[in-house]
Scaffold this active site. Structure first.
Site, mmCIF file in Angstrom:
data_model
loop_
_atom_site.group_PDB
_atom_site.id
_atom_site.type_symbol
_atom_site.label_atom_id
_atom_site.label_comp_id
_atom_site.label_asym_id
_atom_site.label_seq_id
_atom_site.Cartn_x
_atom_site.Cartn_y
_atom_site.Cartn_z
ATOM 1 N N SER A 1 0.830 -1.208 0.000
ATOM 2 C CA SER A 1 0.000 0.000 0.000
ATOM 3 C C SER A 1 0.864 1.257 0.000
ATOM 4 C CB SER A 1 -0.959 -0.002 1.185
ATOM 5 O OG SER A 1 -0.253 -0.125 2.394
ATOM 6 N N GLU A 2 1.997 1.229 0.710
ATOM 7 C CA GLU A 2 2.954 2.341 0.648
ATOM 8 C C GLU A 2 4.378 1.833 0.758
ATOM 9 O OE1 GLU A 2 -0.681 4.735 1.722
ATOM 10 O OE2 GLU A 2 0.198 2.950 2.630
ATOM 11 N N THR A 3 5.273 2.577 0.094
ATOM 12 C CA THR A 3 6.711 2.361 0.211
ATOM 13 C C THR A 3 7.342 3.694 0.579
ATOM 14 O OG1 THR A 3 6.715 0.552 -1.400
ATOM 15 C CG2 THR A 3 8.807 1.674 -1.012
#
Length: 289
Positions: free
Chosen positions: A45-47
């Site tokens: 979902s996020e990096t």
């Protein structure tokens, strides 16, 4: 081109729990296009991408598989837990530069991380009927004494109360409708919660952000920071209006997560918000972009 990426699960309550995030050290070697590509290939979902900063210990940029976002709680936990584990930072107080501003970070001795959020902004109260329709529930399954409202401690989400765990876990969200409503109200997504819990937490939550290609997320730091402020604002913090809260999330996905929130309050006004937790299962991988 190959890029080294650390992977780990933030806010994990168990080894199989938490929200997976990617962390790229020395991201100043990458172009923005390459960062976007890494995030898309990784698919989390996020990096978080860590860069030098002239005003803080590091600048951190956050990318979903689709777009850059100003702030991400669980990826911040991942980034600073990773730097602590690698010996790049010692336990202590730091500042991170983000697109949402310069925010405080504390790395504790156990490498858990607490991070400052921005002061809460309470925005529009949203008509419950359109929200209920998009979640395939009825308005009667939402408590009458709490509104559905946009709140932000860095990212705008709609706080949506429901009456029970049964309703929360049984809902069948319509992702296309949620996406359209998120666009209409300029929010990241929905943070749906009930004041019931499994293990004595202040609330149990589910988070939907299909506008950013995240159908459901197992743990969301910024959303729970906003939820803590919302509950304080509507006097739902329990006896004496407690300012240290615990939120459960991810159980509907079989990824048990625990998010800690601490509010600092003076004369009934919130002047500081901290969100934090621990992380597990740090591994180094290689992504081919």
């Amino acid at each position: 081109m190959k890029v080294n990426v650390y992977q780990l699960n933030s806010f994990a309550k168990t080894n199989g729990g938490g929200n997976p995030a990617g962390v790229v050290i020395d991201a100043d070697l990458l172009t923005e296009k390459e960062m976007r590509r890494v995030a898309a290939v990784l698919g989390f979902s996020e990096t978080a991408f860590i860069l030098p900063s002239s005003v803080a210990v590091f600048r951190v940029r956050f990318f979903t598989p689709k777009a850059e976002v100003d702030l991400c709680g669980h990826a911040t936990i991942a980034a600073f837990h990773t730097m602590g584990k690698l010996g790049l930072l010692n336990p202590g107080m730091y500042k991170q530069e983000t697109n949402a501003g310069i925010l405080g970070i504390e790395i504790k001795e156990d490498n858990s991380v607490m991070m400052n959020q921005t002061i809460p902004v309470f925005s529009d109260i949203i008509e419950k009927k359109e929200l209920a329709d998009s979640l395939n529930i009825s308005v009667t399954q939402m408590p009458e004494d709490l509104p559905a409202q946009i709140v932000s401690t860095g990212l705008r989400d709609i706080m949506i109360p429901v009456k029970s765990m049964e309703i929360l876990n049984g809902m069948k969200p319509d992702m296309e409708k949620i996406k359209a409503i998120s666009q209409k109200h300029h929010v990241v997504g929905y943070h749906v919660f009930t004041l019931e819990s499994l293990y004595g937490a202040n609330a149990n939550c589910r988070n939907f952000a299909p506008l950013y290609d995240i159908p459901e997320e197992a743990a969301t730091g910024t959303s729970n920071g906003a939820l803590a402020c919302y509950l304080y604002n509507y006097k739902k913090m329990g006896g004496g209006q407690k300012t240290d809260l615990v939120f459960e999330q991810g159980y509907s996905m079989n990824r048990p997560s625990e998010i800690l929130v601490s509010l600092s309050v003076k004369e009934d006004a919130i002047y500081e918000v901290k969100v934090g937790g621990n992380a597990k299962n740090l591994v180094l991988t290689e992504v081919d972009i």
